[in-house]
Every structure is written in structure tokens, then in C-alpha cells.
Scaffold this motif. Structure first.
Motif, PDB file in Angstrom:
ATOM      1  N   THR A  95      37.285 -97.222 -49.389  1.00 14.01           N
ATOM      2  CA  THR A  95      35.889 -96.771 -49.433  1.00 14.01           C
ATOM      3  C   THR A  95      35.702 -95.679 -48.365  1.00 14.01           C
ATOM      4  OG1 THR A  95      35.359 -98.634 -47.960  1.00 14.01           O
ATOM      5  CG2 THR A  95      34.896 -98.952 -50.296  1.00 14.01           C
ATOM      6  N   LEU A  98      32.163 -91.100 -45.411  1.00  8.26           N
ATOM      7  CA  LEU A  98      32.193 -89.923 -44.539  1.00  8.26           C
ATOM      8  C   LEU A  98      33.360 -89.989 -43.561  1.00  8.26           C
ATOM      9  CD1 LEU A  98      28.378 -89.447 -43.871  1.00  8.26           C
ATOM     10  CD2 LEU A  98      29.816 -88.306 -45.566  1.00  8.26           C
ATOM     11  N   LEU A  99      34.223 -90.963 -43.755  1.00  3.96           N
ATOM     12  CA  LEU A  99      35.501 -91.073 -43.049  1.00  3.96           C
ATOM     13  C   LEU A  99      35.405 -91.517 -41.591  1.00  3.96           C
ATOM     14  CD1 LEU A  99      37.816 -90.260 -44.961  1.00  3.96           C
ATOM     15  CD2 LEU A  99      38.201 -88.270 -43.555  1.00  3.96           C
ATOM     16  N   SER A 100      34.224 -92.008 -41.160  1.00  2.00           N
ATOM     17  CA  SER A 100      34.125 -92.373 -39.735  1.00  2.00           C
ATOM     18  C   SER A 100      35.157 -93.433 -39.356  1.00  2.00           C
ATOM     19  CB  SER A 100      32.733 -92.884 -39.365  1.00  2.00           C
ATOM     20  OG  SER A 100      31.826 -92.687 -40.367  1.00  2.00           O
ATOM     21  N   ASP A 101      35.323 -94.448 -40.201  1.00  2.00           N
ATOM     22  CA  ASP A 101      36.280 -95.503 -39.848  1.00  2.00           C
ATOM     23  C   ASP A 101      37.715 -94.989 -39.906  1.00  2.00           C
ATOM     24  OD1 ASP A 101      34.272 -97.357 -39.364  1.00  2.00           O
ATOM     25  OD2 ASP A 101      34.143 -97.905 -41.478  1.00  2.00           O
ATOM     26  N   GLU A 116      37.887 -91.791 -52.160  1.00  2.00           N
ATOM     27  CA  GLU A 116      36.437 -91.714 -52.348  1.00  2.00           C
ATOM     28  C   GLU A 116      36.144 -91.374 -53.807  1.00  2.00           C
ATOM     29  OE1 GLU A 116      33.548 -92.419 -50.677  1.00  2.00           O
ATOM     30  OE2 GLU A 116      32.713 -91.785 -52.592  1.00  2.00           O
ATOM     31  N   GLN A 117      35.264 -92.184 -54.409  1.00  2.00           N
ATOM     32  CA  GLN A 117      34.973 -92.009 -55.828  1.00  2.00           C
ATOM     33  C   GLN A 117      34.028 -90.829 -56.103  1.00  2.00           C
ATOM     34  OE1 GLN A 117      32.920 -95.552 -57.107  1.00  2.00           O
ATOM     35  NE2 GLN A 117      31.440 -95.442 -55.443  1.00  2.00           N
ATOM     36  N   SER A 149      39.339 -96.156 -56.081  1.00  2.00           N
ATOM     37  CA  SER A 149      40.415 -96.648 -55.209  1.00  2.00           C
ATOM     38  C   SER A 149      41.223 -97.773 -55.846  1.00  2.00           C
ATOM     39  CB  SER A 149      39.848 -97.100 -53.865  1.00  2.00           C
ATOM     40  OG  SER A 149      38.797 -98.001 -54.049  1.00  2.00           O
ATOM     41  N   ASP A 166      34.945-101.121 -46.925  1.00  2.00           N
ATOM     42  CA  ASP A 166      33.606-101.056 -46.320  1.00  2.00           C
ATOM     43  C   ASP A 166      32.614-100.682 -47.424  1.00  2.00           C
ATOM     44  OD1 ASP A 166      31.324-100.586 -44.817  1.00  2.00           O
ATOM     45  OD2 ASP A 166      32.042 -98.698 -43.972  1.00  2.00           O
ATOM     46  N   LEU A 201      33.949-104.644 -56.541  1.00  2.00           N
ATOM     47  CA  LEU A 201      35.026-103.962 -55.810  1.00  2.00           C
ATOM     48  C   LEU A 201      35.771-104.969 -54.915  1.00  2.00           C
ATOM     49  CD1 LEU A 201      36.276-101.111 -55.017  1.00  2.00           C
ATOM     50  CD2 LEU A 201      34.778-101.223 -53.040  1.00  2.00           C
TER      51      LEU A 201
HETATM   52  C1  LIG Z   1      29.608 -97.704 -46.875  1.00  2.00           C
HETATM   53  S1  LIG Z   1      30.433 -96.297 -47.471  1.00  2.00           S
HETATM   54  C2  LIG Z   1      31.889 -96.249 -46.509  1.00  2.00           C
HETATM   55  C3  LIG Z   1      31.700 -95.622 -45.167  1.00  2.00           C
HETATM   56  C4  LIG Z   1      33.003 -95.326 -44.471  1.00  2.00           C
HETATM   57  N1  LIG Z   1      33.701 -96.534 -44.083  1.00  2.00           N
HETATM   58  C5  LIG Z   1      32.771 -94.453 -43.256  1.00  2.00           C
HETATM   59  O1  LIG Z   1      33.236 -94.850 -42.178  1.00  2.00           O
HETATM   60  O2  LIG Z   1      32.165 -93.384 -43.408  1.00  2.00           O
HETATM   61  C6  LIG Z   1      31.078 -96.777 -49.019  1.00  2.00           C
HETATM   62  C7  LIG Z   1      31.793 -95.619 -49.751  1.00  2.00           C
HETATM   63  O3  LIG Z   1      32.751 -96.174 -50.629  1.00  2.00           O
HETATM   64  C8  LIG Z   1      32.756 -95.445 -51.824  1.00  2.00           C
HETATM   65  N2  LIG Z   1      33.283 -96.327 -52.880  1.00  2.00           N
HETATM   66  C9  LIG Z   1      32.720 -97.477 -53.367  1.00  2.00           C
HETATM   67  N3  LIG Z   1      33.481 -97.999 -54.330  1.00  2.00           N
HETATM   68  C10 LIG Z   1      34.570 -97.178 -54.457  1.00  2.00           C
HETATM   69  C11 LIG Z   1      35.722 -97.186 -55.300  1.00  2.00           C
HETATM   70  N4  LIG Z   1      35.919 -98.150 -56.197  1.00  2.00           N
HETATM   71  N5  LIG Z   1      36.612 -96.179 -55.166  1.00  2.00           N
HETATM   72  C12 LIG Z   1      36.418 -95.202 -54.254  1.00  2.00           C
HETATM   73  N6  LIG Z   1      35.342 -95.130 -53.442  1.00  2.00           N
HETATM   74  C13 LIG Z   1      34.436 -96.106 -53.534  1.00  2.00           C
HETATM   75  C14 LIG Z   1      31.290 -95.060 -52.013  1.00  2.00           C
HETATM   76  O4  LIG Z   1      31.185 -93.947 -52.886  1.00  2.00           O
HETATM   77  C15 LIG Z   1      30.867 -94.756 -50.580  1.00  2.00           C
HETATM   78  O5  LIG Z   1      31.072 -93.411 -50.264  1.00  2.00           O
END
Ligand SMILES: C[S@@+](CC[C@H](N)C(=O)[O-])C[C@H]1O[C@@H](n2cnc3c(N)ncnc32)[C@H](O)[C@@H]1O
Length: 243
Positions: A95, A98-101, A116-117, A149, A166, A201
Motif C-alpha cells: 500500500t 505517498l511512500l512515507s513508510d 500503488e494501485q 499489489s 497500511d 485486501l
Molecule cells: C493509507 S495509504 C498508505 C500510506 C503509506 N503507507 C504512506 O506511508 O504514505 C493506502 C494506499 O494503499 C493503496 N492501496 C490500497 N489497496 C491497494 C492494492 N490492492 N494495491 C495497491 N495499492 C493499494 C491506496 O491506493 C492508498 O494509496
């Protein structure tokens, strides 16, 4: 979707994006609520609602992410969740957002495959990586992919030390004010008609083979699966770890 570019900034990069994602390049400011802008700040997204307009630009060298990066040592809970290791781990961030983690994982010397979807979020982050690559050498250790993913994980031949999840938090009265970035992500997913299927998910990844799965959840969220091996708790979030 349109990409608004001043002719002096038109280059191969923006033309490639336009071709790959079927986005139209325009030289006049669009009348639509949502569009990309490509200028000296790289790629940004204009997120318009009825009464406000927000410009979203990811920059790893300044702002909130830059700050977190400089204080990677303080990201203690995430570090604890990874566990003590001297080795460089290979982490699958399912997930990316914005890639912070992932930036924290990278700053600790690990390698990351981040998926990222959303096309819009992917493009903003991919552009930020491109701009920061020379300044932040560990960015060479990330492979950012635009896809679902679960599909990538299922078809991958690579062995990952950690799967990191996440998913988007459900909106609650408590976190509604504090979740500026999350609100923007939610609005972008709505524009792209992507459903936020948090539970499905998590459940799908639980059924896959993994060595260690770290699930980030709101502190008080219900346990979805009872076989949690251990938890690392912070002030508002917790990491559930499955082995
Ligand atoms: C809460 S955010 C994640 C924040 C991230 N950990 C950060 O540090 O910025 C959840 C993200 O996961 C993506 N996402 C959710 N389900 C997904 C999947 N099956 N495949 C790829 N990305 C997914 C969403 O589009 C969203 O951008």
C-alpha cells in the motif's frame, strides 16, 4: 485527465506519461476541477472540490516527508515492528501511498518493492523519486510499481522478508481532522473510481505465504485475525505482526 504544461516545460518525460496513461497535454489552464500541472516543481495534482482547491506535490526533500526522513531514528515503532536485524531486508509495501513508510524502510538500509494501485498517486510519487534521486542515494533501492499489489505479490518470484500493509483507515470522528494526506488520497481514489476495500485486501494477503506480515491499524481497531504474534503500539496507531 489533462496535464497542464507551459510549452517551455514540455519534455519527453511528460509526453511519455501522456502516452502511457492516455492523459491529454494541454497548454491552457483547464476548466475542470481535477488535473495535473507540470512545471518547475515537477508534477503536481490539482484536487478541486465545490469550494476549495488543493495542490498536491510530493517532495521528499522538504515538508513533512523530509522531516520524517531526517528523523528516521525516531520512527522507533516502525523499527521495532521490523525487528532487530543487521541484514538488509527486502520489504514488499503493498500500500505504497505517498511512500512515507517506505522512505523510512529505505533510510534504514532496506530494499523495497512498493505497489500503488492509483495512477495519479503513483505518478506524483514516481516524479518525486525522479527529482530526489541525486540528493537521496537510497532511492535507488526502491522499485515503485503501478498495479494491484495482490496481483504483483502472487506473480512475483522474489522472496520477501516482510510484507507491509497500511490500508486506508475507516473515517472516524476522531481522525477526520488530523488526516489531511489521507483525505487527499481518499479523494483521488474517488476520482479514479477505485473502491477502498480495506478488509478484503487484508484478508487476501493473510491467505498468501509470507515470512512476516506487518499490518498498520488504528490503535483501537478490532483485531481482524486472532493469530497476531505480537503488537507494537504507538499513540494512535499500532502494528500487528503475523509470522
Ligand atoms: C493509507 S495509504 C498508505 C500510506 C503509506 N503507507 C504512506 O506511508 O504514505 C493506502 C494506499 O494503499 C493503496 N492501496 C490500497 N489497496 C491497494 C492494492 N490492492 N494495491 C495497491 N495499492 C493499494 C491506496 O491506493 C492508498 O494509496
Amino acid at each position: 485527465m489533462q496535464i497542464y504544461v507551459d510549452k517551455i516545460f514540455l519534455d519527453n518525460y511528460v509526453e511519455e506519461i501522456s502516452t502511457r496513461f492516455n492523459y491529454e497535454i494541454v497548454f491552457e489552464k483547464p476548466y475542470t476541477k481535477n488535473y495535473f500541472i507540470y512545471d518547475t516543481n515537477g508534477l503536481s495534482f490539482i484536487l478541486g472540490s465545490n469550494n476549495t482547491t488543493k495542490l498536491i506535490n510530493v517532495n521528499f526533500m522538504s515538508g513533512k516527508l523530509g522531516w520524517r526522513l531526517k528523523r528516521a531514528d525516531h520512527e522507533g515503532n516502525l523499527k521495532k515492528a521490523l525487528g532487530r536485524t543487521k541484514n538488509s531486508l527486502v520489504i514488499f509495501d503493498a500500500t505504497a501511498g505517498l511512500l512515507s513508510d517506505s522512505m523510512i524502510f529505505l533510510s534504514l538500509g532496506h530494499k523495497v518493492v512498493a505497489v500503488e494501485q492509483s495512477k495519479i498517486i503513483f505518478l506524483l510519487v514516481d516524479d518525486a523519486i525522479k527529482r530526489a534521486k541525486n540528493e537521496i542515494p537510497f532511492l535507488k533501492n526502491i522499485n515503485l510499481i503501478n498495479a494491484n499489489s495482490l496481483d504483483i505479490y502472487k506473480s512475483s518470484q522474489e522472496l520477501f522478508d516482510i510484507v507491509y500493509l497500511d490500508p486506508m483507515y475507516p473515517i472516524s470522528k476522531k481522525n477526520i481532522k488530523k488526516s489531511g494526506d489521507l483525505d487527499s488520497l481518499r479523494s483521488i481514489l474517488e476520482i479514479e473510481n477505485i473502491l477502498n476495500e480495506e478488509n478484503s485486501l487484508i484478508n487476501s494477503f493473510m491467505k498468501e505465504d509470507y515470512q512476516k506480515l506487518i499490518l498498520k491499524r488504528p490503535l483501537k481497531a478490532k483485531k481482524l485475525h486472532s493469530n497476531i504474534n505480537y503488537q507494537v503500539k504507538g499513540k494512535s496507531t499500532r502494528f500487528d505482526i503475523y509470522l
